[in-house]
Design a protein around this motif. Structure first.
Motif, short mmCIF file in Angstrom:
data_model
loop_
_atom_site.label_atom_id
_atom_site.label_comp_id
_atom_site.label_asym_id
_atom_site.label_seq_id
_atom_site.Cartn_x
_atom_site.Cartn_y
_atom_site.Cartn_z
N MET A 1 42.21 22.60 33.38
CA MET A 1 43.32 23.52 33.67
C MET A 1 43.26 24.07 35.09
O MET A 1 44.25 24.58 35.60
CB MET A 1 43.34 24.69 32.68
N LEU B 1 37.29 25.25 39.46
CA LEU B 1 36.72 26.59 39.60
C LEU B 1 36.43 26.98 41.05
O LEU B 1 36.01 28.08 41.31
CB LEU B 1 35.46 26.74 38.73
N GLY C 1 38.94 26.28 43.81
CA GLY C 1 40.21 26.72 44.38
C GLY C 1 41.07 27.49 43.39
O GLY C 1 41.84 28.37 43.78
N LEU C 2 40.95 27.17 42.10
CA LEU C 2 41.70 27.84 41.04
C LEU C 2 43.21 27.81 41.24
O LEU C 2 43.91 28.73 40.82
CB LEU C 2 41.23 29.30 40.90
N GLY C 3 43.72 26.76 41.84
CA GLY C 3 45.16 26.70 42.06
C GLY C 3 45.94 26.33 40.82
O GLY C 3 47.04 26.82 40.58
N SER C 4 45.39 25.44 40.00
CA SER C 4 46.04 25.00 38.76
C SER C 4 47.35 24.26 38.98
O SER C 4 48.18 24.21 38.07
CB SER C 4 46.33 26.19 37.83
N VAL C 5 47.57 23.70 40.17
CA VAL C 5 48.85 23.02 40.40
C VAL C 5 48.73 21.51 40.53
O VAL C 5 49.74 20.80 40.47
CB VAL C 5 49.58 23.59 41.64
N ALA D 1 50.39 19.22 37.62
CA ALA D 1 51.85 19.11 37.69
C ALA D 1 52.29 18.26 38.87
O ALA D 1 53.24 17.47 38.78
CB ALA D 1 52.48 20.50 37.78
N THR E 1 50.97 20.89 30.34
CA THR E 1 49.82 21.54 30.96
C THR E 1 49.31 22.75 30.17
O THR E 1 50.03 23.32 29.37
CB THR E 1 50.20 22.00 32.39
N PHE E 2 48.06 23.11 30.44
CA PHE E 2 47.39 24.27 29.84
C PHE E 2 47.32 24.17 28.32
O PHE E 2 47.45 25.17 27.60
CB PHE E 2 48.07 25.59 30.26
#
Ligand SMILES: Cc1cc2nc3c(=O)[nH]c(=O)nc-3n(C[C@H](O)[C@H](O)[C@H](O)COP(=O)(O)OP(=O)(O)OC[C@H]3O[C@@H](n4cnc5c(N)ncnc54)[C@H](O)[C@@H]3O)c2cc1C
Lengths: 328, 267
Positions: free
Chosen positions: B126, B129, B131-135, B138, B150-151
């Protein structure tokens, strides 16, 4: 906040448009410091929402007109929101797009930037401009232990901004706000929404991601969130938890790198050990306080103030004194 | 079923993470497989394990990373969990990539895999850890022109359809999409398996395949620091917090807490 020096157009995403949350009021405040503010929605804003947009200086709301297949629940999906943002940028010739830092909005922002060939910054803690007029974002990274600055090199800049970046400030004078429809075609592949149940939040408390004060409980509560709730109520705070507490079924939302990231003025962790995953989601808080009966608890390393003690004793006592203080 | 799992080599969150010259320092002694990618690997392996035997035998799970050579560690860990193949894409031209550069490289690698045979599913964690952008999930989906689910906290694949349940900030959603698709998995989706002795031994002899940018159909102008649309122009450590004010509760700890908050105007 300084007034805009350039004639920029800044679009702010408002999804849903049923209410204007404090995180969006913050975006509107930041947007006014960068240029002229317009809002983008995927549905008609409510009367209450319009009143707030007007107070915050939004003259135009661009409301997407979507094809039937992407109306309904599908309109909140990232590819639909992204196509809407991209179309709105083209329509208004906007320079900056601001969105909240929810997981859904992050995806939409990145996809919109992809479509526009624009640079994107995720989780900005501040948005300003440099001497050359380029958009510059401040970020807190590595669990709040480093500050970085990202400069956007493209003409259009898309940013998601963390809650509690600024204090929301209405415009000097309210403006007349108009809603204008614009057609949006969605090219990307959109999943099918089989079911969507909007989350009902405790309306008596501020939402976790936006609250100025957060009280979080962990495994050390032993499952009784009573003392945590009591202190939160005395402080007007949101309640949060550790992931372990949520996995136990004691609470519904947890603070941390994979849960909700918070950066309130005050964070109080009770019965939480302070694992790196948890710290990553709260370490950017201005003041960190902990209550833990283990004098060696790792959370103490990042605290400003802490009590070594049993939370079932410490929290109610603190709550009683705070209530008495407020009643004075 | 052929599944590509995108994994990332990141600085360990337990180590002291830092920047030098505005780039994340990737110290090989303190690098690791992004923990959230273990959930992705677990999800992929479970999808294959749930297939009827004949289909399962014909399945392949490939771990794919864009990383410098140290990133092999992430692939070794993937082998230990049970993936069949590990591919690393390394190239100096990719250093300093932004989300779009990284996405372009990952998508190009998936397309190259696809040239060998169909890739039904691309699975990711998801978030990374660091950058933690989560993009990226998608964006990879958009690049491959596939739907992104996603998620996910629940995942099911049936008759060529992927179904997930997820909790966003706004709602609980059940989403479906036909394969091929891109899936990102939340940390709540599963508990990653511990590698067993047999897999650890087998992982030792598995070969990592190394690809370079030249092996991929990739526009080099759009990747790396030169193609990046954003640039980190400053990075500085936050000042250390002053020593914690620690109060031992001897019956008035709550009072001390309240007084601290009142004194600091936090009430
Ligand atoms: C991939 C991954 C992602 C994760 N993401 C997150 C995340 O986003 N957020 C998160 O929170 N966790 C996350 N975790 C879990 C994290 O690693 C820890 O396991 C978790 O945060 C521990 O929760 P805790 O502090 O409540 O429990 P514990 O670590 O068990 O700590 C409980 C604490 O309570 C104290 N205590 C006990 N009784 C009392 C009492 N009566 N009064 C006062 N103190 C008491 C103890 O001394 C102890 O320090 C993640 C884990 C993984 C593997």
């Amino acid at each position: 906040m300084a007034e805009a020096t350039r004639n920029r157009t800044v679009l702010v995403l408002l999804d849903p448009a049923t209410e204007v949350r404090s995180s969006v009021l913050e975006l509107l405040t930041i947007a006014r410091s960068l240029g002229r503010v317009e809002a983008v929605t995927l549905e008609a804003p409510t009367v209450e929402a319009l009143a707030q947009l007007s107070a915050f200086g939004v003259e135009t709301v661009h409301q997407a007109e979507l094809a039937p297949a992407t109306q309904g629940d599908a309109r909140h999906l990232a590819p639909v929101v992204a196509a809407t943002l991209a179309a709105a940028v083209r329509l208004t010739d906007a320079d900056v797009v601001l969105a909240p830092s929810s997981f859904a909005a992050k995806e939409a922002a990145a996809l919109a930037a992809r479509e526009l060939g624009a640079g994107v910054v995720i989780d900005a803690a501040s948005v300003t401009e440099d001497g050359d007029g380029r958009v510059v974002a401040g970020k807190r990274v590595f669990a709040g232990s480093w500050d970085t600055t990202s400069t956007v090199r493209t003409e259009v800049a898309v940013l998601t901004v963390r809650a509690n970046a600024v204090v929301p400030q209405p415009a000097d004078a309210a403006v007349a706000t108009e809603v204008e429809g614009f057609a949006v075609a969605v090219d990307g592949v959109v999943p099918t929404v089989v079911e969507r149940t909007p989350t009902v939040r405790d309306s008596d408390r501020p939402t976790l991601e936006e609250a100025a004060v957060v009280v979080a409980g962990g495994r050390g509560t032993g499952g009784d969130f009573g003392p945590v709730n009591e202190l939160a109520d005395a402080l007007g705070a949101a309640v949060g938890a550790s992931r372990d507490a949520v996995f136990e079924g004691w609470f519904d939302r947890y603070v941390g790198q994979t849960g909700v990231t918070v950066a309130p003025r005050l964070y109080i962790g009770a019965g939480i050990s302070g694992a790196p995953h948890h710290r990553g989601g709260m370490q950017a808080s201005q003041v960190v306080v902990a209550v833990n009966n283990d004098p060696e608890a790792p959370i103490f390393e990042i605290c400003d103030f802490a009590v070594v003690g049993d939370l079932t004793e410490v929290l109610p006592q603190a709550a009683a004194i705070i209530r008495a203080h407020k009643d004075q | 079923m052929r599944i590509a799992v995108l994994v990332k080599y990141v600085p360990d969150i337990n180590a002291e993470r830092r920047f030098a010259d505005c780039r994340v320092v990737r110290d090989p002694a303190e690098g690791t497989l992004n923990e959230l990618d273990e959930n992705a690997l677990e999800a992929a392996l479970r999808i294959v394990e749930a297939l009827p035997e004949a289909e399962r035998e014909a399945s392949e799970v490939v771990a794919l990373t864009v990383a410098p050579p140290e990133g092999d560690l992430a692939l070794r860990k993937s082998f230990q969990m049970g993936v069949d193949r590990g591919i690393r894409v390394s190239d100096d031209a990719l250093a300093g990539s932004d989300y779009f550069g990284t996405t372009a490289a990952l998508a190009a690698a998936v397309r190259r895999l696809e040239a060998e045979g169909p890739v039904d599913l691309v699975v990711t964690g998801m978030a990374a850890l660091d950058g933690l952008g989560s993009v990226v999930p998608a964006l990879v989906a958009a690049e491959l022109d596939r739907p992104a689910l996603t998620f996910a906290k629940k995942v099911a694949v049936e008759a060529g359809t992927l179904e997930i349940v997820r909790e966003t900030d706004e709602a609980t959603e059940t989403l479906t999409a036909p394969l091929p698709a891109v899936l990102s998995v939340a940390d709540t989706a599963n508990t990653p398996r511990f590698p067993n002795f047999k897999l650890i031994m087998a992982a030792r002899t598995k070969q990592i395949e190394a690809w370079s940018a030249a092996d991929l159909d990739l526009d080099l102008a759009a990747v790396g620091a030169a193609g990046a649309r954003t640039e980190t122009t400053q990075a500085s450590p936050r000042p250390e917090k002053p020593e914690v004010e620690l109060v031992q509760d001897k019956g008035s700890g709550g009072q001390a807490l309240a007084e601290y908050l009142i004194r600091n105007d936090l009430v």
